[in-house]
Design an enzyme around this catalytic site. Structure first.
Site, PDB file in Angstrom:
ATOM      1  CD  GLU A   1      -2.971  -1.217   0.470  1.00 11.45           C
ATOM      2  OE1 GLU A   1      -3.109  -0.254  -0.318  1.00 11.45           O
ATOM      3  OE2 GLU A   1      -3.772  -2.155   0.523  1.00 11.45           O
TER       4      GLU A   1
ATOM      5  CB  CYS B   1      -1.648   7.256   1.319  1.00 11.99           C
ATOM      6  SG  CYS B   1      -3.005   6.315   2.034  1.00 11.99           S
TER       7      CYS B   1
HETATM    8  P1  NAD Z   1       8.539   4.640   4.518  1.00 11.50           P
HETATM    9  O1  NAD Z   1       8.525   3.880   3.263  1.00 11.50           O
HETATM   10  O2  NAD Z   1       9.688   5.539   4.791  1.00 11.50           O
HETATM   11  O3  NAD Z   1       8.487   3.637   5.767  1.00 11.50           O
HETATM   12  C1  NAD Z   1       7.430   2.714   5.949  1.00 11.50           C
HETATM   13  C2  NAD Z   1       7.896   1.592   6.859  1.00 11.50           C
HETATM   14  O4  NAD Z   1       8.913   0.825   6.206  1.00 11.50           O
HETATM   15  C3  NAD Z   1       8.525   2.060   8.169  1.00 11.50           C
HETATM   16  O5  NAD Z   1       8.079   1.207   9.198  1.00 11.50           O
HETATM   17  C4  NAD Z   1      10.006   1.885   7.913  1.00 11.50           C
HETATM   18  O6  NAD Z   1      10.762   1.699   9.080  1.00 11.50           O
HETATM   19  C5  NAD Z   1      10.014   0.628   7.066  1.00 11.50           C
HETATM   20  N1  NAD Z   1      11.212   0.415   6.234  1.00 11.50           N
HETATM   21  C6  NAD Z   1      12.109   1.320   5.783  1.00 11.50           C
HETATM   22  N2  NAD Z   1      13.037   0.715   4.979  1.00 11.50           N
HETATM   23  C7  NAD Z   1      12.697  -0.588   4.914  1.00 11.50           C
HETATM   24  C8  NAD Z   1      13.238  -1.714   4.238  1.00 11.50           C
HETATM   25  N3  NAD Z   1      14.323  -1.623   3.459  1.00 11.50           N
HETATM   26  N4  NAD Z   1      12.628  -2.920   4.371  1.00 11.50           N
HETATM   27  C9  NAD Z   1      11.515  -3.038   5.129  1.00 11.50           C
HETATM   28  N5  NAD Z   1      10.958  -1.996   5.804  1.00 11.50           N
HETATM   29  C10 NAD Z   1      11.536  -0.787   5.697  1.00 11.50           C
HETATM   30  O7  NAD Z   1       7.158   5.435   4.575  1.00 11.50           O
HETATM   31  P2  NAD Z   1       6.680   6.502   5.663  1.00 11.50           P
HETATM   32  O8  NAD Z   1       7.406   7.776   5.444  1.00 11.50           O
HETATM   33  O9  NAD Z   1       6.682   5.902   7.032  1.00 11.50           O
HETATM   34  O10 NAD Z   1       5.135   6.681   5.249  1.00 11.50           O
HETATM   35  C11 NAD Z   1       4.695   7.634   4.338  1.00 11.50           C
HETATM   36  C12 NAD Z   1       4.334   6.977   3.032  1.00 11.50           C
HETATM   37  O11 NAD Z   1       3.353   5.972   3.239  1.00 11.50           O
HETATM   38  C13 NAD Z   1       3.709   7.935   2.023  1.00 11.50           C
HETATM   39  O12 NAD Z   1       4.287   7.742   0.755  1.00 11.50           O
HETATM   40  C14 NAD Z   1       2.244   7.515   2.005  1.00 11.50           C
HETATM   41  O13 NAD Z   1       1.582   7.823   0.798  1.00 11.50           O
HETATM   42  C15 NAD Z   1       2.331   6.062   2.258  1.00 11.50           C
HETATM   43  N6  NAD Z   1       1.068   5.521   2.783  1.00 11.50           N
HETATM   44  C16 NAD Z   1       0.313   4.704   1.987  1.00 11.50           C
HETATM   45  C17 NAD Z   1      -0.902   4.206   2.455  1.00 11.50           C
HETATM   46  C18 NAD Z   1      -1.767   3.316   1.609  1.00 11.50           C
HETATM   47  O14 NAD Z   1      -2.645   2.651   2.139  1.00 11.50           O
HETATM   48  N7  NAD Z   1      -1.571   3.244   0.291  1.00 11.50           N
HETATM   49  C19 NAD Z   1      -1.338   4.543   3.736  1.00 11.50           C
HETATM   50  C20 NAD Z   1      -0.541   5.378   4.516  1.00 11.50           C
HETATM   51  C21 NAD Z   1       0.671   5.851   4.039  1.00 11.50           C
END
Ligand code: NAD
Length: 478
Positions: free
Chosen positions: A223, A257
């Protein structure tokens, strides 16, 4: 003071192993329960969590600065709606299903069983620190799985509260919902230690998660980010459209998002729309304590400068930017920004802008906006605004997004029955809906030979032309 560093340390290898083992043990017990038992138990778990609403609000507010009303409605109210749909639908969706059969196999019984995957890994972002982990964990557990949750390092306390509160009910096997803390490395370890991963976060990280899961042939639901185009036709009800634009761009301080990221307005209505949006943006009440206000601060420190750069880029290219000032750098507070006369060569129109920013661009016809939106790589959410509902639904169908609204910005998450997720670079797979629940299981197809007890089937060895002639007829072959 707003946190400037992640709220928890990386779990040590020993802590991680203990949590993963606890989840694995709990999964073995839990998978033997019936759907009816799980529905009853998980409803009771939710009731107990909801009764502690004030505690959730406090911890979510501490970590995110959200308005308290918003925490009630978006994080907890929406969670309750999901619980209602999921627990009502689970017996039907997850129960055994008799399969149709060819009439020539009339003496056999066939059905589909849904088998839990085992331990589901959840990797979640900071923008909805209760709703996203809770909703996905609830669905995974309802489907018979244990959960290993790796929350964002920026909102760990909320996840640890959830883990403690669930354990405190003593209704579930110990460790059924286990939380591990840390950043990317902990996320990678979660993929390695579980049987399926649901990742919510940025498109960039999602791609890395998909690659790692694919290497181990593990299913991954992703997502990811979006760039919601709101398309306003000249005949739209402009008061509702303007109110929706301001709300859906600035709710959760714009860190949603599916939030509106850009508005395309047909030329005839552009000035009237802008006149209705301006006072609404100016009237937004912004505070850090979460009381009597509409929005608070940003959560992720680097966002403040990134958004300022996006606004500066728009200014340089000729947009009129109203608001968007940094009010309090230490506390990540910026005023909402209205970006008028936006154009597609501005970063605010094409890059995800995770803050209270509303770019508005004039277009000649709605079809032009549909083409511009479809040309982008995101496909999460979009909306069309018109009093001609048939036309609105036609345009909606042409948009390459997983979630679309007609005179409706972004309420999809609250409809548990609706699959939620994105097309193109915005995701893979869906949460919610039948599809979302089923994703937490695998099909086991069962065929039971009922009678006659002792006779071999006619199509087994030895092959012979006389029997084959009869079978050909049964199978409809000439
Ligand atoms: P992010 O991608 O920086 O981090 C998300 C999660 O992934 C965190 O828990 C982080 O620690 C973890 N992570 C980081 N590197 C990783 C790796 N290499 N392997 C596995 N896990 C890893 O995102 P964010 O800044 O926390 O969230 C914001 C983003 O989330 C925005 O782009 C937003 O649009 C999106 N979002 C999407 C939805 C949806 O349902 N489509 C909902 C909410 C947020």
């Amino acid at each position: 003071m707003t946190p400037r560093t992640p709220s928890a340390a990386e779990a040590t290898a020993a802590e991680f192993a203990a949590k993963a083992a606890a989840a694995r043990r709990a999964a073995e017990t839990w998978r033997r329960t019936t759907v009816a038992q799980r529905v009853k138990t998980l409803r009771a778990v939710w009731k107990s969590l909801a009764a502690r609403r004030a505690e959730v609000r406090a911890v979510v507010h501490e970590e995110t600065g959200k308005p308290l009303v918003e925490i009630d409605l978006m994080e907890l109210g929406a969670a309750g709606l999901l619980v209602d749909w999921m627990t009502a639908a689970a017996p039907r969706v997850l129960g055994d299903k008799a399969a149709g059969k060819p009439w020539s196999l009339f003496n056999k019984r066939a059905y589909e069983r849904r088998v839990p995957r085992g331990v589901v890994g959840l990797i979640t972002p900071w923008n909805m620190p209760f709703l996203i982990p809770f909703g996905d964990a609830f669905a995974a557990m309802l489907a018979g799985n244990a959960v290993l949750l790796k929350p964002s390092e920026w909102t760990t306390k909320t996840a640890l509260w959830l883990e403690g509160a669930v354990a405190g009910t003593s209704l579930l096997p110990a460790g059924l919902l286990s939380v591990v803390t840390g950043g990317g490395a902990a996320g990678e370890a979660v993929i390695d230690a579980t049987d399926m991963v649901v990742f919510t976060g940025s498109t960039k990280t999602g791609r890395a998660v998909a690659v790692r899961a694919a290497g181990q042939l593990k299913p991954a639901v992703l997502e990811l980010g979006g760039k919601h185009p709101m398309i306003v036709l000249a005949d739209a009800a402009l008061d509702r459209a303007a109110a929706a634009a301001v709300w859906a761009a600035c709710a959760n301080a714009g860190q949603v998002c599916v939030g509106v990221e850009r508005v395309f307005v047909e030329a005839e209505a552009y000035d009237r729309f802008v006149e209705k949006v301006r006072p609404r943006m100016a009237a937004l009440r912004q505070k850090l304590d979460g009381r009597d206000c509409d929005l608070g601060r940003l959560v992720f420190p680097p966002l403040l400068d990134r958004i300022q750069e996006q606004l500066e880029d728009a200014r340089k290219k000729g947009a009129r930017v109203i608001g968007g000032e940094v009010l309090d750098r230490d506390n990540l507070l910026m005023s909402p920004a209205l970006v008028l006369d936006a154009r597609m060569d501005m970063r605010v129109m094409t890059e995800e802008c995770f803050g209270p920013v509303l770019p508005v661009m004039k277009i000649s016809r709605a079809e032009e906006a549909v083409a511009l939106a479809n040309a982008g790589s995101e496909g999460l959410a979009a909306s069309v605004w018109t009093t001609d509902l048939a036309k609105g639904e036609r345009l909606a169908a042409a948009l390459e997004v997983g979630l679309v609204g007609v005179n409706e910005p972004s309420s999809h998450y609250a409809f548990g029955a609706l699959p939620f997720g994105g097309m193109k670079q915005s995701g893979m797979g869906r949460r919610h809906g039948e599809e979302g629940l089923l994703a937490f299981t695998q099909a086991q197809s069962v065929v039971v030979h009922e009678w006659p007890d002792a006779t071999p089937d006619m199509w087994w060895f030895p092959y012979d032309e006389r029997k084959a002639g009869f079978l050909r007829k049964l199978m409809g072959l000439p």
